[in-house]
Design an enzyme around this catalytic site. Structure first.
Site, PDB file in Angstrom:
ATOM      1  N   HIS A  41      -1.503  13.813  -8.615  1.00 51.90           N
ATOM      2  CA  HIS A  41      -1.674  15.249  -8.378  1.00 51.90           C
ATOM      3  C   HIS A  41      -0.758  16.061  -9.292  1.00 51.90           C
ATOM      4  CE1 HIS A  41      -3.681  14.841  -4.162  1.00 51.90           C
ATOM      5  NE2 HIS A  41      -4.548  14.817  -5.156  1.00 51.90           N
ATOM      6  N   HIS A  74      -3.659   7.350  -4.926  1.00 45.92           N
ATOM      7  CA  HIS A  74      -3.645   7.643  -3.492  1.00 45.92           C
ATOM      8  C   HIS A  74      -4.411   6.615  -2.670  1.00 45.92           C
ATOM      9  CE1 HIS A  74      -3.612  11.380  -5.945  1.00 45.92           C
ATOM     10  NE2 HIS A  74      -2.503  11.564  -5.263  1.00 45.92           N
ATOM     11  N   CYS A  96      -1.154   3.054  -5.549  1.00 45.41           N
ATOM     12  CA  CYS A  96       0.267   2.702  -5.524  1.00 45.41           C
ATOM     13  C   CYS A  96       0.474   1.499  -4.611  1.00 45.41           C
ATOM     14  CB  CYS A  96       1.082   3.883  -5.012  1.00 45.41           C
ATOM     15  SG  CYS A  96       2.826   3.477  -4.778  1.00 45.41           S
ATOM     16  N   GLU A 126      -4.843  10.298   0.185  1.00 44.24           N
ATOM     17  CA  GLU A 126      -4.191   9.094   0.716  1.00 44.24           C
ATOM     18  C   GLU A 126      -4.572   8.879   2.177  1.00 44.24           C
ATOM     19  OE1 GLU A 126       0.198   7.359   1.892  1.00 44.24           O
ATOM     20  OE2 GLU A 126       0.103   8.825   0.257  1.00 44.24           O
ATOM     21  N   THR A 168       2.712   8.150   2.789  1.00 49.57           N
ATOM     22  CA  THR A 168       3.945   7.794   2.074  1.00 49.57           C
ATOM     23  C   THR A 168       4.730   8.996   1.563  1.00 49.57           C
ATOM     24  OG1 THR A 168       2.753   7.574  -0.022  1.00 49.57           O
ATOM     25  CG2 THR A 168       2.984   5.577   1.327  1.00 49.57           C
ATOM     26  N   CYS A 198       7.781   6.434   1.166  1.00 45.31           N
ATOM     27  CA  CYS A 198       8.197   5.588   0.042  1.00 45.31           C
ATOM     28  C   CYS A 198       9.604   5.933  -0.428  1.00 45.31           C
ATOM     29  CB  CYS A 198       7.180   5.676  -1.094  1.00 45.31           C
ATOM     30  SG  CYS A 198       7.429   7.048  -2.214  1.00 45.31           S
ATOM     31  N   SER A 227       1.526  16.660  -2.476  1.00 44.27           N
ATOM     32  CA  SER A 227       2.149  16.637  -1.150  1.00 44.27           C
ATOM     33  C   SER A 227       3.662  16.537  -1.254  1.00 44.27           C
ATOM     34  CB  SER A 227       1.599  15.457  -0.340  1.00 44.27           C
ATOM     35  OG  SER A 227       2.275  15.329   0.892  1.00 44.27           O
ATOM     36  N   ASN A 228       4.159  15.597  -2.051  1.00 47.64           N
ATOM     37  CA  ASN A 228       5.611  15.385  -2.086  1.00 47.64           C
ATOM     38  C   ASN A 228       6.332  16.579  -2.707  1.00 47.64           C
ATOM     39  OD1 ASN A 228       6.699  14.487  -5.008  1.00 47.64           O
ATOM     40  ND2 ASN A 228       4.595  13.764  -4.772  1.00 47.64           N
ATOM     41  N   SER A 270       5.022  13.321  -9.279  1.00 47.78           N
ATOM     42  CA  SER A 270       3.926  13.260 -10.248  1.00 47.78           C
ATOM     43  C   SER A 270       4.103  14.247 -11.397  1.00 47.78           C
ATOM     44  CB  SER A 270       2.585  13.503  -9.541  1.00 47.78           C
ATOM     45  OG  SER A 270       2.658  14.616  -8.679  1.00 47.78           O
TER      46      SER A 270
END
Length: 316
Positions: A41, A74, A96, A126, A168, A198, A227-228, A270
């Site tokens: 992403h 994802h 991943c 994901e 994750t 993760c 997301s992260n 990412s």
């Protein structure tokens, strides 16, 4: 103005591997190479791969017969895997390995007839992939919850035979609260010894805590669908700091830094380092000093490429 860089920041091992799979497939087999969903992403990364000959599609019915298709980092559902196999498509799986680990857990629970609860964000690729790894033919079911309110409203068929897994890339703090709510409501629930968030998500959130404690404003380099990256911005805001998520330097607004002494800069898992450098350069053009990097947790995890791509590259 001072610039303070979070450490670690940017690419994780899973993203590195996913991008390398697309690049090597393009080198070994030539364009077009089809990729189901954005491989990671990040707009800059996806645009670069598109220019090199990758074609991004939403579903496999957009992939011609006898083509090569890559599954994104994802992960995908069993139905997508089976469709690709049924059609005889050549697949390289860029899922991943840490997402694959969650898929293995879900598959095991389904096989045992254990119901599963996934903690995650509805609609995220994901989450769709992980939910789709649960085979309901053994009589079990998989449920999705996002927060404590979802847990409160949840009714399951077999609370005595129940387990949870997590997306994750979640907020560590929020996830801990949801897990506590699950354990309170379902005392017999099973779960991984450690949640499935993760290492890279954990490390980057820890680094942002450190960064936000030292800075007046926090910039997170990342795309809005990451997301992260969103979790990093939210974490800085919860610590009482102004925080902005930007795809690139052109999205910066100079008034954000009026009266600011220290600017913290980080990036989602990412986001490539070149985008961070461009943000730093723009800040320096506006009068900021050379950046200082914080100490942080060293990351030396790598994930291997699919064997065929390793062989092809060696032969080349």
């Amino acid at each position: 103005m001072e610039i303070v860089l979070a450490n670690p920041r940017g690419f994780c091992a899973g993203v590195d591997r996913a991008i390398a799979i697309v690049n090597r497939a393009l080198e070994c087999f030539n364009p077009p190479i089809y990729v189901r969903h954005e491989v990671v992403h990040n707009k800059f990364v996806v645009d670069d791969l598109r220019q090199r000959g990758a074609i991004f599609v939403d579903e496999l019915d957009q992939v011609p017969d006898d083509s090569i298709v890559i599954f994104s980092a994802h992960g995908v559902s069993k139905a997508v895997q089976q469709e690709a196999e049924h059609r005889g498509l050549k697949v390289f799986d860029a899922t991943c390995p840490l997402v694959t680990k969650v898929h293995i857990e879900v598959t095991k629970y389904a096989r045992e007839g254990t119901e599963a609860i996934l903690i995650g964000h509805e609609g995220h690729p994901e989450v769709e992939g992980t939910m789709g790894q649960y085979d309901k033919s053994k009589g079990g079911h998989i449920y999705l919850v996002e927060d404590e309110a979802d847990v409160e409203a949840l009714a399951v068929n077999h609370p005595e035979k129940l387990a949870f897994v997590t997306q994750t890339t979640l907020s560590i703090d929020d996830t801990a609260k949801v897990i506590d709510a699950l354990r309170t409501k379902f005392p017999q629930i099973q779960g991984p010894r450690k949640d499935d968030i993760c290492y890279a998500t954990q490390n980057r959130q820890d680094a942002v805590r450190d960064l936000a404690s030292r800075c007046d404003v926090v910039l997170v380099v990342g795309s809005p669908n990451s997301s992260n990256s969103n979790r990093l911005r939210e974490l800085a805001e919860r610590m009482g700091k102004a925080a902005y998520l930007v795809d690139n330097a052109d999205q910066l607004e100079q008034q954000w830094f009026d009266g600011v002494a220290k600017i913290g800069v980080t990036a989602g898992a990412s986001a490539p380092e070149i985008l961070i450098k461009q943000v730093i350069q723009r800040l320096q053009d506006w009068g900021a000093e050379a950046p200082k990097e914080l100490d942080g947790r060293e990351e030396n995890i790598t994930f291997s490429l699919p064997k065929e791509l390793r062989i092809q590259v060696t032969q080349a």
